[in-house]
Design an enzyme around this catalytic site. Structure first.
Site, PDB file in Angstrom:
ATOM      1  CE  LYS A  22      -1.481   1.615   4.115  1.00 48.04           C
ATOM      2  NZ  LYS A  22      -1.153   3.025   4.340  1.00 48.04           N
ATOM      3  CG  ASN A  23       2.677   2.698   3.467  1.00 50.28           C
ATOM      4  OD1 ASN A  23       1.489   2.987   3.329  1.00 50.28           O
ATOM      5  ND2 ASN A  23       3.263   2.590   4.652  1.00 50.28           N
ATOM      6  NE  ARG A  96      -1.172  12.249   8.868  1.00 53.58           N
ATOM      7  CZ  ARG A  96      -1.036  13.545   9.066  1.00 53.58           C
ATOM      8  NH1 ARG A  96      -2.039  14.247   9.526  1.00 53.58           N
ATOM      9  NH2 ARG A  96       0.097  14.151   8.829  1.00 53.58           N
ATOM     10  CB  CYS A 120      -3.904  10.874  12.405  1.00 54.45           C
ATOM     11  SG  CYS A 120      -2.315  10.092  12.493  1.00 54.45           S
ATOM     12  NE  ARG A 125       1.392  10.181  10.431  1.00 58.93           N
ATOM     13  CZ  ARG A 125       0.967   9.102   9.786  1.00 58.93           C
ATOM     14  NH1 ARG A 125      -0.151   8.531  10.117  1.00 58.93           N
ATOM     15  NH2 ARG A 125       1.674   8.600   8.806  1.00 58.93           N
ATOM     16  N   PRO A 126       2.880  16.564  11.262  1.00 63.57           N
ATOM     17  CG  PRO A 126       4.731  17.804  11.956  1.00 63.57           C
ATOM     18  CD  PRO A 126       3.923  16.579  12.289  1.00 63.57           C
ATOM     19  CB  ILE A 127       2.911  18.102   5.623  1.00 64.35           C
ATOM     20  CG1 ILE A 127       1.936  19.285   5.555  1.00 64.35           C
ATOM     21  CG2 ILE A 127       2.160  16.788   5.716  1.00 64.35           C
ATOM     22  CD1 ILE A 127       1.184  19.362   4.216  1.00 64.35           C
ATOM     23  CG  ASP A 128       7.410  20.577   9.663  1.00 62.92           C
ATOM     24  OD1 ASP A 128       6.855  19.452   9.709  1.00 62.92           O
ATOM     25  OD2 ASP A 128       8.491  20.826  10.229  1.00 62.92           O
ATOM     26  CG  LEU A 129      10.301  18.112   7.757  1.00 63.32           C
ATOM     27  CD1 LEU A 129      10.831  16.749   8.186  1.00 63.32           C
ATOM     28  CD2 LEU A 129      11.354  19.188   8.027  1.00 63.32           C
ATOM     29  CG  ASP A 314       3.945   1.376   9.460  1.00 64.57           C
ATOM     30  OD1 ASP A 314       3.634   2.203  10.328  1.00 64.57           O
ATOM     31  OD2 ASP A 314       3.896   1.622   8.234  1.00 64.57           O
ATOM     32  CB  ILE A 336       8.672   6.671  14.125  1.00 64.46           C
ATOM     33  CG1 ILE A 336       9.879   5.733  13.900  1.00 64.46           C
ATOM     34  CG2 ILE A 336       8.341   7.438  12.848  1.00 64.46           C
ATOM     35  CD1 ILE A 336      11.154   6.395  13.444  1.00 64.46           C
ATOM     36  NE  ARG A 406      -6.112   4.276   6.489  1.00 67.02           N
ATOM     37  CZ  ARG A 406      -5.016   4.638   7.161  1.00 67.02           C
ATOM     38  NH1 ARG A 406      -5.037   4.714   8.471  1.00 67.02           N
ATOM     39  NH2 ARG A 406      -3.917   4.958   6.530  1.00 67.02           N
TER      40      ARG A 406
HETATM   41  C1  UD1 Z   1       5.011   6.809   6.372  1.00 65.92           C
HETATM   42  C2  UD1 Z   1       4.117   5.602   6.207  1.00 65.92           C
HETATM   43  C3  UD1 Z   1       3.660   5.119   7.559  1.00 65.92           C
HETATM   44  C4  UD1 Z   1       4.859   4.877   8.478  1.00 65.92           C
HETATM   45  C5  UD1 Z   1       5.773   6.085   8.517  1.00 65.92           C
HETATM   46  C6  UD1 Z   1       7.072   5.820   9.258  1.00 65.92           C
HETATM   47  C7  UD1 Z   1       3.082   5.989   4.055  1.00 65.92           C
HETATM   48  C8  UD1 Z   1       1.846   6.328   3.291  1.00 65.92           C
HETATM   49  N1  UD1 Z   1       2.975   6.000   5.389  1.00 65.92           N
HETATM   50  O1  UD1 Z   1       4.224   7.843   6.977  1.00 65.92           O
HETATM   51  O2  UD1 Z   1       2.929   3.911   7.367  1.00 65.92           O
HETATM   52  O3  UD1 Z   1       4.396   4.607   9.779  1.00 65.92           O
HETATM   53  O4  UD1 Z   1       6.122   6.483   7.186  1.00 65.92           O
HETATM   54  O5  UD1 Z   1       7.725   4.729   8.729  1.00 65.92           O
HETATM   55  O6  UD1 Z   1       4.098   5.689   3.484  1.00 65.92           O
HETATM   56  N2  UD1 Z   1       7.434  14.616  10.341  1.00 65.92           N
HETATM   57  C9  UD1 Z   1       7.574  15.953  10.583  1.00 65.92           C
HETATM   58  N3  UD1 Z   1       7.397  16.825   9.543  1.00 65.92           N
HETATM   59  C10 UD1 Z   1       7.080  16.414   8.274  1.00 65.92           C
HETATM   60  C11 UD1 Z   1       6.956  15.031   8.034  1.00 65.92           C
HETATM   61  C12 UD1 Z   1       7.146  14.158   9.081  1.00 65.92           C
HETATM   62  O7  UD1 Z   1       7.851  16.365  11.709  1.00 65.92           O
HETATM   63  O8  UD1 Z   1       6.939  17.263   7.380  1.00 65.92           O
HETATM   64  C13 UD1 Z   1       7.617  13.650  11.449  1.00 65.92           C
HETATM   65  C14 UD1 Z   1       6.371  12.820  11.743  1.00 65.92           C
HETATM   66  O9  UD1 Z   1       5.471  13.484  12.589  1.00 65.92           O
HETATM   67  C15 UD1 Z   1       6.983  11.583  12.366  1.00 65.92           C
HETATM   68  C16 UD1 Z   1       8.303  11.416  11.604  1.00 65.92           C
HETATM   69  O10 UD1 Z   1       8.589  12.695  11.047  1.00 65.92           O
HETATM   70  O11 UD1 Z   1       7.244  11.785  13.719  1.00 65.92           O
HETATM   71  C17 UD1 Z   1       8.281  10.401  10.514  1.00 65.92           C
HETATM   72  O12 UD1 Z   1       7.155  10.625   9.697  1.00 65.92           O
HETATM   73  P1  UD1 Z   1       7.089  10.238   8.167  1.00 65.92           P
HETATM   74  O13 UD1 Z   1       8.237   9.378   7.797  1.00 65.92           O
HETATM   75  O14 UD1 Z   1       6.854  11.485   7.369  1.00 65.92           O
HETATM   76  O15 UD1 Z   1       5.756   9.367   8.126  1.00 65.92           O
HETATM   77  P2  UD1 Z   1       4.761   9.338   6.934  1.00 65.92           P
HETATM   78  O16 UD1 Z   1       5.518   9.545   5.675  1.00 65.92           O
HETATM   79  O17 UD1 Z   1       3.597  10.216   7.229  1.00 65.92           O
END
Ligand code: UD1
Length: 432
Positions: A22-23, A96, A120, A125-129, A314, A336, A406
């Site tokens: 899925k991922n 997300r 969630c 789970r921000p997307i700031d990066l 996961d 994580i 899901r």
């Molecule tokens: C992906 C996987 C999810 C898995 C996770 C970690 C998908 C669709 N989902 O989620 O199943 O559990 O990787 O292996 O592939 N973070 C920030 N800022 C950002 C992005 C992330 O602070 O802009 C933080 C997150 O809150 C978290 C960490 O970085 O604490 C890792 O998150 P991330 O690797 O981005 O997880 P996802 O890509 O959302």
């Protein structure tokens, strides 16, 4: 709301087949935005998140056919004209990973409007990066009524520009999103501190097959030489390493003899090493793993979740279900996500002895588990409850299994095929 009813106690015997990841499928479907040609994806799992992504792409004007050419797991996507490059809140709030369309939309159309995902169950789970990276590539970002609006330079008419991007923190979908933005950018982009997950490598393989110039995917530094356009292709999605890992634990916890087929053992290194250390017998083949246990007691072992190739977050919840059946104390550290222990309360209600302090859970085994009515709270937490139910005494009822749907393709049918007593019920309590 569907429920699972599971009667524990049957060892799992036979062969269980792993679906596509899925991922990997989610970013690969988003990558189809980058070309007006047809992209055919094989081995797409039939899970709810994929249907959500279909809706998302279709709402933007794309043609998306799941089950294309009467092949259940083949998908055809054609993003000829994207008339409405918007990811609406109604879709983003249920998945997300919808934010994965941000990078490809700006790269292809010069503009994207994506609902900001909220937190969630497992954390903020921000997307700031993602946003910081796009800004470094020249995108202009504004916010409006819960939506993020991004435009490429010259008010959406110019191309994104290559940049040097160092991720402050390793992010899987962040790496994927920005990789998709960079392939059509002007000049070279260098990413450092990238996620090395197999799903990133899978996406890069698809992008390369579409004509992108990418080096280093799977390592922490990725270089991209932007091109002006990409073309269509056909690509096969990797097997799902998390589904495979869940089945390995199902075999181990049930004391069975299970062949986990169509997986890629190379992606399961950390889990395989840990399970072997606990006394689970594994025979690792090229694309299958035979798992046996039951002869001697399993020994407790600590885990600490990390980015790939470390122990996957996961798999943490599923491992914890198994740890309840090990002799001794296992310490589980979640590094994580800040709130990923929601399965603990439910496992304890089934008789486990687990205490949580901050990001550490201590599992004291071995505990005989008993059936109970339990509630699924997120995707992997739900999987851990199914695993616990396989060894619990009596009939466990799992509520809210839409979480498991899901990301697991008909898990109840697959488990029933190897001897588990599990069935899906519309609503066993007769409520609406
Ligand atoms: C992906 C996987 C999810 C898995 C996770 C970690 C998908 C669709 N989902 O989620 O199943 O559990 O990787 O292996 O592939 N973070 C920030 N800022 C950002 C992005 C992330 O602070 O802009 C933080 C997150 O809150 C978290 C960490 O970085 O604490 C890792 O998150 P991330 O690797 O981005 O997880 P996802 O890509 O959302």
């Amino acid at each position: 709301m569907d429920k699972f009813v599971v009667r524990g106690g049957n060892p799992l015997l036979g062969t269980i087949k792993v679906s596509g990841a899925k991922n990997s499928a989610l970013p690969c479907m988003a990558a189809a935005i980058l070309t007006e040609d047809e992209v055919i994806l094989e081995n797409i799992p039939q899970v709810r998140d994929i249907e959500t992504e279909r809706k998302l792409l279709a709402s933007m004007g794309a043609e998306v056919e799941l089950g294309y050419g009467r092949a259940q797991h083949r998908t055809r996507i054609k993003c000829g004209i994207l008339s409405d490059p918007v990811a609406k809140y109604e879709i983003v709030k249920t998945m997300r990973a919808s934010s994965l369309v941000l990078g490809p939309l700006i790269a292809r159309t010069g503009m994207a409007r994506v609902a900001m995902p909220g937190g969630c169950a497992i954390g903020g789970r921000p997307i700031d990066l993602h946003i910081k990276g796009l800004e470094a590539m020249g995108a202009e970002i504004t916010y409006d009524h819960g939506y993020l609006e991004a435009r490429s330079p010259n008010d959406g008419k110019g191309r994104l520009k290559g940049a040097h991007i160092l991720f402050d923190k390793i992010t899987v979908t962040g790496t994927e999103d920005l990789l998709m933005a960079a392939v059509l950018a002007e000049g070279e982009t260098i990413f450092e501190n990238c996620a090395r997950e197999p799903e990133v490598t899978d996406l890069a393989a698809l992008l390369i097959a579409m004509g992108a110039k990418i080096e280093g995917a799977g390592s922490s530094t990725i270089r991209v030489h932007g091109v002006t356009s990409l073309h269509g292709t056909r690509h096969r999605i990797n097997p799902d390493r998390i589904e495979a890992g869940t089945f390995l634990i199902a075999g181990a916890i049930s004391g069975g003899d299970l062949n986990v087929d169509s997986c890629d053992p190379a992606h399961l290194g950390a889990l395989i090493a840990k399970l072997e250390g606990c006394g689970v017998r594994l025979d690792v083949g090229k694309d299958c793993i035979r798992v046996r246990s039951g002869d001697s007691p399993l020994k407790a072992a600590d885990i600490s979740t990390e980015e790939y190739p470390g122990f996957p977050t996961d798999m943490q919840a599923q491992y914890m279900a198994l740890a309840t059946q090990m002799e001794g104390t296992s310490v589980v550290s979640e590094n994580i996500f800040e709130n990923r222990f929601m399965h603990v309360g439910e496992l304890n209600r089934m008789g486990a002895n687990i205490s949580v302090q901050g990001r550490t859970a201590t599992v004291r085994g071995k505990s005989p588990l008993q059936s109970a009515a339990v509630m699924c709270s997120d995707l992997r937490a739900s999987a851990s409850l199914v695993l616990a139910a396989l060894v619990a005494d009596g009939e466990t009822i799992l509520d809210r299994v839409y979480h498991i749907d899901r990301g697991y393709e008909r898990i109840e049918e697959k488990l029933r095929g190897v001897g588990a007593q599990i069935r899906r019920m519309g609503d066993v309590f007769g409520r609406k």
